[in-house]
Design an enzyme around this catalytic site. Structure first.
Site, PDB file in Angstrom:
ATOM      1  N   GLU A  86       4.821   2.246  10.382  1.00  0.00           N
ATOM      2  CA  GLU A  86       3.582   2.424   9.677  1.00  0.00           C
ATOM      3  C   GLU A  86       2.484   1.534  10.528  1.00  0.00           C
ATOM      4  OE1 GLU A  86       2.426   0.711   5.976  1.00  0.00           O
ATOM      5  OE2 GLU A  86       2.093  -1.018   7.429  1.00  0.00           O
ATOM      6  N   CYS A 118       7.803   3.271   4.490  1.00  0.00           N
ATOM      7  CA  CYS A 118       8.852   2.577   4.873  1.00  0.00           C
ATOM      8  C   CYS A 118      10.111   3.130   5.402  1.00  0.00           C
ATOM      9  CB  CYS A 118       9.155   1.625   3.779  1.00  0.00           C
ATOM     10  SG  CYS A 118       7.925   0.544   3.321  1.00  0.00           S
ATOM     11  N   HIS A 241      16.541   0.254   0.278  1.00  0.00           N
ATOM     12  CA  HIS A 241      15.093  -0.405   0.702  1.00  0.00           C
ATOM     13  C   HIS A 241      14.804  -1.361  -0.126  1.00  0.00           C
ATOM     14  CE1 HIS A 241      11.266  -0.609   2.225  1.00  0.00           C
ATOM     15  NE2 HIS A 241      10.777  -0.624   1.168  1.00  0.00           N
TER      16      HIS A 241
END
Lengths: 352, 140
Positions: A86, A118, A241
């Protein structure tokens, strides 16, 4: 609705090389809290900060070199290099061609950048598995790397960090970890975003939790295990994550995983949230210490929102590859603490 | 086309991955590539990517930087003697100037060298950093 959501390519595939990179500078949570909250501490111990001459491209290059070293292939055998991020340094001009040129992988390859907050890196990994699994090419590289920025004083500033990991996907008979199956789960959920030309992202506060992170990670993980006929007991390691320590720990506990299963791949307390690099660097840290036969669950999350889930089985080839490049713990140990003032300089937060 | 962009593009092989040449006549490793061997003066056109491993031959710390590099001061520029033989001039990175020593083992990394203003291209290229951090720690 189809009952089968599991994705398995026609040709058996796996990871044949992997590598990471984490910048050496560290900003502690207490230092951010000192400046913005009058003291106290934040949600993690410290985060990794890119130096003045680093960006997503340089992070991706070093991770990619480490992955090629472990894959033991010539870089020009890669038919694709995909960078998920990103924070690419150019709005228009791919990071992937720069990485390809640094590796010596040009010119006969696919090169593109992926964007999905992400999970941009794990999305690239899914695509690489598909490319090799369909026999369009024998080798493909997927990278997740970021130099994430939080608005000064925002909650994200405690955790938004820099780092990344790269994976060379190839045929299963060369793999250090073979793919047993993967699954992806995506909806339109606006928990976090950054508009064009804006420097810092906005987020939905508590909305980033249940409807976003937890719904997508848990849905992807539980459905993948169900369709593979597996339970948490079948895994030595699980990686989720990791925007902080609390979220992945809670998701793991709800799904039935123990602290022992997630500890090795849970790095956010020491390096922060490397965004597209986060869950992939957790996988890299697990592969650094994994033994043949170990099974690994990897679950990414990207705001917007979606999760990719993968089940890997480690092969006997892992043992001879682990020392071919720096391990994640080598990069974590290589640390220089900086204060908030140097952080402001390194991340370009001053107008000059 | 901006001539700076074209020049950077021509140098991408040597800048991003230390691509030099190997002299087919006398075996000399050549960097940067120049197509004529500086040792035996015969044509040399076989590309060879150098390992990136070497040591600091000598160095100087820059406090007053030339245009385009002001944002990085203070930084150290070194002559690095590569293990294949050539000596290259490059910035050191990830090391405070006070810790640099002659003979220090270093390894090549690709980093940002400079940008051509806010709207121009970003120039990437080789720098060198201390080489000891992971070989030493994996043996410990």
């Amino acid at each position: 609705m189809s009952s089968q959501h599991l994705m398995q390519p026609e040709r058996a595939v796996g990871i044949i090389g992997y590598g990471s990179y984490i910048p050496m500078y560290r900003l502690s949570s207490t230092e951010v809290a000192r400046v913005w909250s009058g003291g106290g501490r934040g949600p993690i111990k410290e985060k990794a900060v890119a130096g003045l001459d680093e960006d997503t491209v340089t992070i991706a290059m070093e991770a990619a070199r480490n992955a090629v070293a472990r894959a033991e292939i010539q870089a020009d055998a890669l038919r694709a290099i995909w960078v998920g991020s990103e924070s690419p340094p150019y709005a228009v001009k791919p990071a992937s061609t720069l990485v390809a040129e640094a590796l010596g992988a040009t010119p006969y390859l696919l090169a593109a950048d992926f964007e999905f907050a992400c999970k941009a890196g794990s999305e690239a990994l899914q695509a690489a598995l598909g490319l090799v699994g369909s026999r369009m090419g024998d080798y493909a590289m997927a990278i997740g790397a970021d130099t994430a920025q939080g608005r000064p004083g925002d909650d994200l500033e405690y955790t938004a960090s820099s780092g990344g990991s790269a994976f060379v996907v190839g045929p299963a008979d060369l793999a250090v970890a073979t793919l047993l199956g993967s699954l992806s789960y995506a909806t339109d959920t606006p928990d976090f975003w950054r508009r064009a030309y804006q420097h810092y992202p906005r987020h939905g506060g508590r909305f980033t939790g249940e409807p976003a992170y937890f719904h997508h990670t848990q849905s992807a993980a539980s459905r993948l295990m169900e369709e593979l006929g597996m339970d948490p007991d079948d895994f030595e390691f699980a990686i989720f994550h990791q925007p902080n320590v609390k979220f992945p720990s809670r998701a793991a506990r709800r799904l039935g995983f123990t602290a022992e299963q997630i500890d090795t791949g849970l790095l956010s307390n020491l390096i922060g949230n490397t965004y597209a690099g986060a869950s992939l660097t957790g996988l890299s840290a697990v592969l650094d210490v994994a033994k043949p036969g170990d099974r690994i669950l990897l679950v990414s999350f990207g705001s917007g929102a979606g999760s990719d889930a993968f089940v890997w089985e480690v092969t006997e080839r892992i043992t001879s590859r682990q020392d071919k490049a720096p391990r994640v713990t080598d990069y974590i140990r290589r640390r220089t603490e900086i204060d908030y003032a140097l952080y402001v300089r390194y991340r370009g937060k001053l107008k000059t | 086309m901006d001539p700076k962009v074209v020049n950077d593009w021509r140098l991408r092989g040597q800048r991003y991955r230390l691509e030099g040449e190997l002299c087919d006549h006398c075996g000399e490793a050549i960097f940067p590539p120049r197509d004529i061997c500086p040792k035996c003066h015969e044509p040399a056109k076989t590309p060879q990517t150098l390992s990136g491993r070497g040591e600091v031959y000598t160095f100087s710390t820059i406090y007053s930087a030339p245009e385009g590099f002001e944002a990085y001061t203070p930084y150290t520029v070194a002559l690095v003697k590569l293990e294949e033989g050539p000596i290259v001039t490059a910035q050191l990175t990830d090391v405070p100037p006070a810790e640099v020593q002659i003979g220090m083992p270093v390894e090549m990394v690709t980093r940002r060298l400079r940008t051509h203003g806010e709207e121009g291209t970003i120039v990437y290229g080789y720098k060198f950093r201390p080489a000891s951090f992971w070989h030493a720690s994996t043996q410990a």
